[in-house]
Design an enzyme around this catalytic site. Structure first.
Site, mmCIF file in Angstrom:
data_model
loop_
_atom_site.group_PDB
_atom_site.id
_atom_site.type_symbol
_atom_site.label_atom_id
_atom_site.label_comp_id
_atom_site.label_asym_id
_atom_site.label_seq_id
_atom_site.Cartn_x
_atom_site.Cartn_y
_atom_site.Cartn_z
ATOM 1 C CD GLN A 139 -2.528 0.964 2.880
ATOM 2 O OE1 GLN A 139 -2.123 0.198 3.788
ATOM 3 N NE2 GLN A 139 -3.411 1.708 3.068
ATOM 4 N N GLY A 140 0.993 1.995 -1.168
ATOM 5 C CA GLY A 140 1.836 2.927 -1.399
ATOM 6 C C GLY A 140 1.339 4.608 -1.018
ATOM 7 C CB SER B 264 3.116 7.190 4.373
ATOM 8 O OG SER B 264 1.892 6.642 5.183
ATOM 9 C CD GLU C 239 -4.295 0.714 6.739
ATOM 10 O OE1 GLU C 239 -4.657 1.692 5.918
ATOM 11 O OE2 GLU C 239 -2.975 0.585 6.985
ATOM 12 C CB SER D 298 -1.224 8.782 14.502
ATOM 13 O OG SER D 298 -1.889 10.008 14.395
ATOM 14 C CD GLU E 162 -1.361 11.179 18.791
ATOM 15 O OE1 GLU E 162 -1.256 10.300 17.656
ATOM 16 O OE2 GLU E 162 -0.760 11.018 19.721
HETATM 17 C C1 LIG Z 1 4.260 -0.479 11.267
HETATM 18 C C2 LIG Z 1 3.637 0.481 10.482
HETATM 19 C C3 LIG Z 1 3.401 0.140 9.303
HETATM 20 C C4 LIG Z 1 2.918 0.949 8.176
HETATM 21 N N1 LIG Z 1 2.577 0.582 6.829
HETATM 22 C C5 LIG Z 1 2.520 1.636 6.154
HETATM 23 C C6 LIG Z 1 2.030 0.931 4.599
HETATM 24 O O1 LIG Z 1 2.089 -0.191 4.472
HETATM 25 N N2 LIG Z 1 1.920 2.103 3.677
HETATM 26 C C7 LIG Z 1 1.643 3.430 3.986
HETATM 27 O O2 LIG Z 1 1.318 4.180 3.101
HETATM 28 N N3 LIG Z 1 2.019 3.782 5.122
HETATM 29 C C8 LIG Z 1 2.218 2.955 6.197
HETATM 30 N N4 LIG Z 1 2.633 3.405 7.401
HETATM 31 C C9 LIG Z 1 2.838 4.769 7.823
HETATM 32 C C10 LIG Z 1 1.607 5.440 8.757
HETATM 33 O O3 LIG Z 1 0.342 5.361 8.071
HETATM 34 C C11 LIG Z 1 1.993 6.660 9.126
HETATM 35 O O4 LIG Z 1 3.175 6.322 9.969
HETATM 36 C C12 LIG Z 1 1.021 7.395 10.016
HETATM 37 O O5 LIG Z 1 -0.140 7.603 9.307
HETATM 38 C C13 LIG Z 1 1.545 8.739 10.432
HETATM 39 O O6 LIG Z 1 2.369 9.580 9.526
HETATM 40 P P1 LIG Z 1 3.679 9.986 9.717
HETATM 41 O O7 LIG Z 1 4.429 9.024 10.233
HETATM 42 O O8 LIG Z 1 4.211 10.680 8.533
HETATM 43 O O9 LIG Z 1 3.563 10.842 11.254
HETATM 44 P P2 LIG Z 1 3.248 12.373 11.207
HETATM 45 O O10 LIG Z 1 2.054 12.610 10.204
HETATM 46 O O11 LIG Z 1 4.538 13.273 10.982
HETATM 47 O O12 LIG Z 1 2.842 12.582 12.529
HETATM 48 C C14 LIG Z 1 3.823 12.869 13.671
HETATM 49 C C15 LIG Z 1 2.931 12.874 15.127
HETATM 50 O O13 LIG Z 1 2.134 14.075 15.114
HETATM 51 C C16 LIG Z 1 0.654 13.892 15.166
HETATM 52 N N5 LIG Z 1 0.131 14.711 14.227
HETATM 53 C C17 LIG Z 1 0.134 14.783 12.942
HETATM 54 N N6 LIG Z 1 -0.921 15.643 12.576
HETATM 55 C C18 LIG Z 1 -1.681 15.929 13.665
HETATM 56 C C19 LIG Z 1 -2.849 16.991 13.761
HETATM 57 N N7 LIG Z 1 -3.522 17.234 12.658
HETATM 58 N N8 LIG Z 1 -3.593 16.567 14.984
HETATM 59 C C20 LIG Z 1 -2.826 16.071 16.052
HETATM 60 N N9 LIG Z 1 -1.775 15.234 16.024
HETATM 61 C C21 LIG Z 1 -1.228 15.192 14.859
HETATM 62 C C22 LIG Z 1 0.736 12.255 15.062
HETATM 63 O O14 LIG Z 1 -0.190 11.758 15.506
HETATM 64 C C23 LIG Z 1 1.976 11.660 15.081
HETATM 65 O O15 LIG Z 1 1.789 11.526 16.832
HETATM 66 C C24 LIG Z 1 3.096 2.321 8.593
HETATM 67 C C25 LIG Z 1 3.429 2.833 9.641
HETATM 68 C C26 LIG Z 1 3.584 1.728 10.686
HETATM 69 C C27 LIG Z 1 4.142 2.501 11.990
#
Ligand SMILES: Cc1cc2nc3c(=O)[nH]c(=O)nc-3n(C[C@H](O)[C@H](O)[C@H](O)COP(=O)(O)OP(=O)(O)OC[C@H]3O[C@@H](n4cnc5c(N)ncnc54)[C@H](O)[C@@H]3O)c2cc1C
Length: 376
Positions: free
Chosen positions: A122-123, A125, A240, A357, A359
């Site tokens: 799933q591409g 992020s 999901e 997440s 949040e």
């Molecule tokens: C084990 C694992 C598997 C994954 N697999 C996939 C995958 O197969 N394909 C894919 O596309 N992605 C995947 N992901 C990515 C996942 O969807 C993202 O990590 C997640 O959506 C958070 O995005 P980020 O890591 O960019 O964090 P950020 O968006 O940078 O967030 C950082 C922190 O800020 C908080 N935050 C951000 N915006 C807000 C807001 N508006 N209000 C309050 N708090 C906020 C978040 O809750 C988090 O605590 C995976 C992640 C993990 C951990």
């Protein structure tokens, strides 16, 4: 087939085929082994018919309620015959592929996923656009025969094993935000794709960076219409965040029992165990309700953020018992079973991140379910 009949028949088949379905403990200590074994179980279950129930005939299924495929995942996870993570990708990606892919493409591809002949990823992020998915920048430009992709994805689970990717790309301007996104189904062996696995803190390279340099994608790989990618994403994410986690809940119940069996007498307080059980049953009750809504033909939406939140809470409370039950050493060393507990304890931290997440789920509950106003 009715659920009761399915359950009885499947349980019998699982009992009779235990030896073929049980993972080899040496091989299943590695992600390579886990991925291969999960696909083997899918193939055996598909060939015996079980993996085909709950999916429509037009993609190789035998029809029937989605509750049937839910019970299959539950039974496999509760018996520890599959890994919940890799197994969940079928439930995450197949329903949307069936709804949005051209009929011929879905008919050709979905059976390969169900039978474990292929792994998909799933591409979504990108660096800087995880929560803020609508701002993604991986670009698809039109060519004579289809599309050309340039950009990067990150945290792409199991991309190093994947044969295909459901990719969100930018086709409009960045200012057009959600309206300028297009979903494509991309062959991972296309020239120009580079996959770099990332090591996680539990020592498993589960997700990857994926780079796209002038990757050609044929026109018939469009999922939905050009510019409709946000709708595709909004269709995938509810699966999901809900039905794909049902079997994970069953796995957690099994692991709580394993922990109680392994913990020395008196190491766990009944009150702590009771609190975890409460969280786990609360998740199960919520998730069951979602399964039945899907069975009734309802479209899943933002209310699935509640399922996702509850799973994160239940999973982390369960694994928070591990140091108390098995001693703090278990989180740094140990035998094979100790290493498994350590990996699962550390991985449970991800339960409040993957799939969006906690949040962000709370924001969705506040804004879209409770109408408490926009983000500030
Ligand atoms: C084990 C694992 C598997 C994954 N697999 C996939 C995958 O197969 N394909 C894919 O596309 N992605 C995947 N992901 C990515 C996942 O969807 C993202 O990590 C997640 O959506 C958070 O995005 P980020 O890591 O960019 O964090 P950020 O968006 O940078 O967030 C950082 C922190 O800020 C908080 N935050 C951000 N915006 C807000 C807001 N508006 N209000 C309050 N708090 C906020 C978040 O809750 C988090 O605590 C995976 C992640 C993990 C951990």
């Amino acid at each position: 087939m009715e659920l009761a009949e399915f359950r009885a028949g499947l349980d019998r088949w699982l009992d009779d085929n235990e030896a073929a379905l049980r993972p080899d403990p040496d091989k299943s200590a590695t992600l390579d082994g886990q991925m291969a074994h999960t696909n083997t179980v899918k193939r055996l279950a598909f060939d015996a018919g079980w993996m085909r129930y709950g999916w429509p005939a037009r993609v190789g299924g035998l029809g029937g309620s989605p509750l049937l495929r839910g019970y299959l995942g539950e039974a496999l996870a509760a018996r520890r015959l599959i890994e919940p993570g890799p197994y969940s990708l079928t439930e995450v990606l197949a329903p949307t592929m069936i709804d949005y892919a051209p009929a011929q493409l879905a008919a050709e591809m979905v059976p390969q996923l169900l039978r474990g002949e292929e792994t998909w990823c799933q591409g979504f992020s990108e660096p800087g656009t995880g929560s803020n998915l609508g701002a993604l920048t991986c670009r698809a430009t039109r060519t004579e025969n289809g599309w050309r992709i340039n950009g990067q994805k990150v945290w792409t689970s199991y991309a190093q094993y994947a044969d295909r990717c459901v990719l969100l790309s930018r086709t409009g301007t960045v200012e057009s935000a959600h309206n300028g996104i297009t979903a494509l189904f991309v062959d991972m062996d296309s020239p120009g794709i580079t996959v770099r696995p990332l090591q996680t803190m539990h020592d498993v390279a589960e997700f990857c960076e994926v780079f796209f340099d002038d990757v050609a994608v044929p026109a018939d790989r469009l999922l939905g219409a050009e510019g409709q990618g946000w709708a595709v994403a909004m269709d995938i994410l509810p699966f999901e965040r809900s039905t794909a986690l049902w079997h994970r809940g069953a796995y957690l119940h099994r692991r709580l029992q394993d922990l109680l069996d392994a913990a020395p007498d008196g190491s766990l307080s009944p009150r702590d165990v009771g609190a975890v059980l409460e969280q786990m049953y609360a998740f199960r009750a919520r998730s069951r309700q979602t399964q039945y809504r899907l069975d009734a033909g309802e479209r899943l939406g933002p209310e699935t953020s509640i399922d996702k939140l509850m799973l994160g809470i239940a999973e982390q409370s369960l694994y928070d018992l591990v140091p108390a039950a098995l001693g703090p050493a278990v989180v740094s060393a140990g035998d094979r079973e100790g290493r498994a507990w350590r990996a699962e304890y550390l991985y449970s931290r991800a339960a409040t991140i993957y799939g969006g997440s906690s949040e962000i789920q709370r924001n969705i509950v506040a804004r879209r379910l409770l109408d408490l106003g926009p983000d500030r």
